[in-house]
Structures are given as C-alpha cells and as structure tokens.
Scaffold this active site. Structure first.
Site, short mmCIF file in Angstrom:
data_model
loop_
_atom_site.label_atom_id
_atom_site.label_comp_id
_atom_site.label_asym_id
_atom_site.label_seq_id
_atom_site.Cartn_x
_atom_site.Cartn_y
_atom_site.Cartn_z
N LYS A 113 0.81 -1.22 0.00
CA LYS A 113 0.00 0.00 0.00
C LYS A 113 0.84 1.27 0.00
O LYS A 113 0.44 2.27 -0.57
CB LYS A 113 -0.97 0.01 1.20
CG LYS A 113 -2.18 -0.88 0.96
CD LYS A 113 -3.35 -0.52 1.86
CE LYS A 113 -4.58 -1.30 1.41
NZ LYS A 113 -5.74 -1.10 2.25
N LYS A 196 -3.85 -6.90 -6.98
CA LYS A 196 -5.19 -7.37 -6.60
C LYS A 196 -6.24 -6.30 -6.87
O LYS A 196 -5.95 -5.11 -6.85
CB LYS A 196 -5.18 -7.82 -5.14
CG LYS A 196 -5.79 -6.89 -4.17
CD LYS A 196 -5.84 -7.44 -2.78
CE LYS A 196 -6.28 -6.33 -1.85
NZ LYS A 196 -7.65 -5.89 -2.02
N LYS A 199 -10.93 -1.81 -3.74
CA LYS A 199 -11.84 -0.68 -3.81
C LYS A 199 -11.09 0.63 -3.78
O LYS A 199 -11.59 1.64 -4.23
CB LYS A 199 -12.92 -0.65 -2.75
CG LYS A 199 -12.78 -1.44 -1.53
CD LYS A 199 -14.02 -1.26 -0.66
CE LYS A 199 -14.05 -2.31 0.42
NZ LYS A 199 -12.96 -2.15 1.39
#
Ligand code: ATP
Ligand code: MG
Length: 334
Positions: A113, A196, A199
């Site tokens: 992230k 992946k 959202k």
C-alpha cells in the site's frame, strides 16, 4: 461452536473481489447452523489512508447495505460498525504493547500500500493489523473468513493472541484461524493481472463495483487487459499470463465451477467468447445485489437502526472480555 468475525472497510465501492473473496463466504457461514457470526464495517480502519471524511458515513451505510443485500441477515448475525464499540480500540492498545515492531515490518500489505513513500504513510496504516487482531480477539472469535490477501494479518493475530496467553500463563484467547474456503478466489485488477482488485485503487476501470450498472460492467470487461494468445487447455498454460488467469478465475468463481473445468471449457478459444460469457454472468450475479443496495440506501434510517442494534449486541459480547483483559493487566477500575 465456531465464532466467526469478519470485517470489511468502508473505503469505497465494494468490488467483485470483495464479494467473491469474502462476502459470499460470510453468507455461507452464516447459514451453517454451528456458526455464531459477527460482521463489522471497520470504519476505524478506513481512516488509515487519507480520504474524503465527509464520505465516510455514507460509505459505512453503503457497505452495510451491501452485506445485507448479499445475504447477511442482521437478525441472525450481528452486523455493526466498529467505531460504535469502543472495546476494539481499548483492546488494541494492550495488544499493541505485546506486538513486536519486527512483526509489523513484515506485513506485505503495508509494503504494497505504501510503495516507495513509506515515511509519508500514516502510523495508523502501519499499526492496523493490531487493531484487526483486537477486532477478532475482542469476541474470542475462532474463525475469520477473509480473502487470501488477509492471511498474513490473521497469522499475526494468532501470534499476538499467543503472546498474550504466554505472558499471562493462560489460554484466554483462542488462536483464530483464517477461514479461506476452497472456493474462494483472489481476484486481480482488470488493468494489471499482477495487482489485486481493490476498492481503493485509483482507477475505476481496474475493478467491477457491485453497484455498477449493466453498461458499465459490459464496458469494463470489454476493456479488461488481455494478451494476444488463445486460451490454454491446461492450468499450466496460464503460467506467466496473469490477465488470462484472472479472467478465467473470475468466470470460474461466478459460475461456481472449478478452475480446471473453466479452463477446459475455453481451451483454444480467443478472449472474445470468454469476455462475452463473463459479462452475462457478472450481470446475472451482481446486478440484483446492486439494485437491492440502491433500494436500501433510499432509507438510511433502516441501516442506521440495524447498525445501532448490532453495536449493542457486539458490546454485550466484547465488554466482559476486554474487562477481563484490563483486570489481568492490572488497570485499576474504581
Ligand atoms: P482496500 O483497498 O481499501 O484495502 P479492499 O478491496 O482490499 O479495500 P478490504 O475491506 O480491505 O477491501 O477487504 C474486505 C475483504 O475482501 C477481506 O476479507 C479481503 O481479504 C477481501 N478481498 C479484498 N480484495 C480482494 C480480492 N481482490 N480478491 C479476493 N478477496 C479480496
Ligand atoms: Mg484491503
């Protein structure tokens, strides 16, 4: 009796990945007689990355609406939002003091992230696996249905639970297990088969949202990245072909078939036929859920009421557990 806990972040539109990787398993588990289920919209996790905070309430309601629309029954299961039950944060502090810095530094999702901007990431994002362990352990949950991407965080929750039990010479916390059902899949981005589906991805074209309309679903699948070869007839032929692997996986997941059966069906075909069938199937499976979400979102009082009642039930379970931890630690309560 299994006690199930599962959390989903209100970080935007729920994706097909969330549905196939986690939500549909939660619904299956809820319908098993031997399970006691707690489902949580983890709004405190959602602020670990910078967001438009004005959107958080609506996103929390919409995530709850999505769970209900997909089949979670709030009368049967406990459905609530994390920030209404302070036991999570209270327990997280204690667990954080038992967690080693090295354990957090190993978390792949944090590295994924933050990418290259580690120093600018929030401390909350780095600590989030501790809060996640608290979410689970505040209920002494035994099983956690999650997608494959969360396996490492559940292993960390086990290490933290073990660390508490060892430190205080007890068996107080059961060691939670990740419940990754054999038919759960890791769904990848439609733009890059090695990333992946998320959202929070900045590109809406990378994912199918549960609330996308028919035209949008068709357009996104049509534009999904492919390669220039025909589809293989055996699983080994998908090696190094991340996009082909992803589209076949989505097809298998949506049609409730094994990956091998899906590969056999399309072996030797081009992507055109697969994409056409995938579009029809995606519309058939997710459109009813999307429509039900819109219906529920037209009366958010109902959702708020469900979350409030769920929070009362969640607090009744977690309060005595966290109180016992505080007593064990020696926090004075007058
Ligand atoms: P974010 O990008 O904000 O982290 P997310 O799409 O990863 O959002 P989460 O709320 O973190 O969603 O995860 C909810 C559940 O969905 C978790 O159980 C997670 O394992 C599962 N999940 C998330 N993405 C996928 C995916 N691409 N394939 C399968 N399961 C997934
Ligand atoms: Mg995630």
């Amino acid at each position: 009796m299994k006690r199930i806990f599962s959390g989903i972040q209100p970080t935007g539109n729920i994706t097909l990945g969330n549905y196939l990787g986690a939500i549909q398993n939660c619904v299956k588990l809820q319908n098993e007689a031997s399970c006691d289920c707690i489902f949580c919209v983890v709004d405190q996790h959602a602020i670990t990355v910078r967001r438009n905070t004005g959107a958080l309430k609506r996103s929390t309601q919409e995530t709850a609406a999505c769970l209900i629309s997909a089949g979670i029954d709030p009368k049967n299961s406990i459905l609530f939002n994390q920030s209404q039950v302070e036991e999570h944060i209270k327990l997280a502090w204690v667990l954080g003091c038992l967690t080693r810095v090295g354990w957090l530094n190993r978390m792949i999702q944090f590295k994924d992230k933050v990418g290259k901007s580690k120093d600018n990431a929030s401390a909350g994002l780095w600590c989030y696996p501790i809060l996640m362990a608290a979410d689970i352990l505040a209920y002494k949950a035994t099983h956690v249905p999650v997608g494959d991407d969360q396996k490492q965080h559940i292993e960390l929750a086990r290490d933290i639970a073990h660390s508490y039990n060892f430190e205080f010479g007890t068996e107080f916390f059961p060691l939670p297990k990740a419940e990754i059902l054999s038919k759960s899949f890791r769904i990848m981005s439609l733009c890059d088969g090695r990333k992946k589906m998320s959202k929070s991805d900045s590109s809406d074209m990378s994912r199918i949202n549960i609330t996308d309309n028919v035209d949008t679903i068709a357009y996104k699948i049509k534009k999904a990245k492919t390669d220039s070869y025909s589809l293989p007839s055996e699983a080994s032929g998908l090696t190094g072909r991340a996009e082909a692997q992803n589209l076949i996986t989505i097809y298998a997941a949506l049609s409730n078939k094994s990956l091998d059966a899906a590969i056999l069906e399309y072996g030797g075909c081009g992507f055109g036929r697969l994409k056409q069938d995938l579009t029809e199937l995606a519309i058939e499976v997710i459109r009813p859920i999307g429509l039900e979400i819109s219906r529920l979102m037209s009366n958010t009082d109902y959702i708020d009421n469900v979350l409030e009642k769920g929070s009362v039930r969640a607090r009744a379970l977690s309060k005595p557990i966290v109180r016992e931890v505080y007593d064990t630690i020696g926090f004075l309560s007058t």
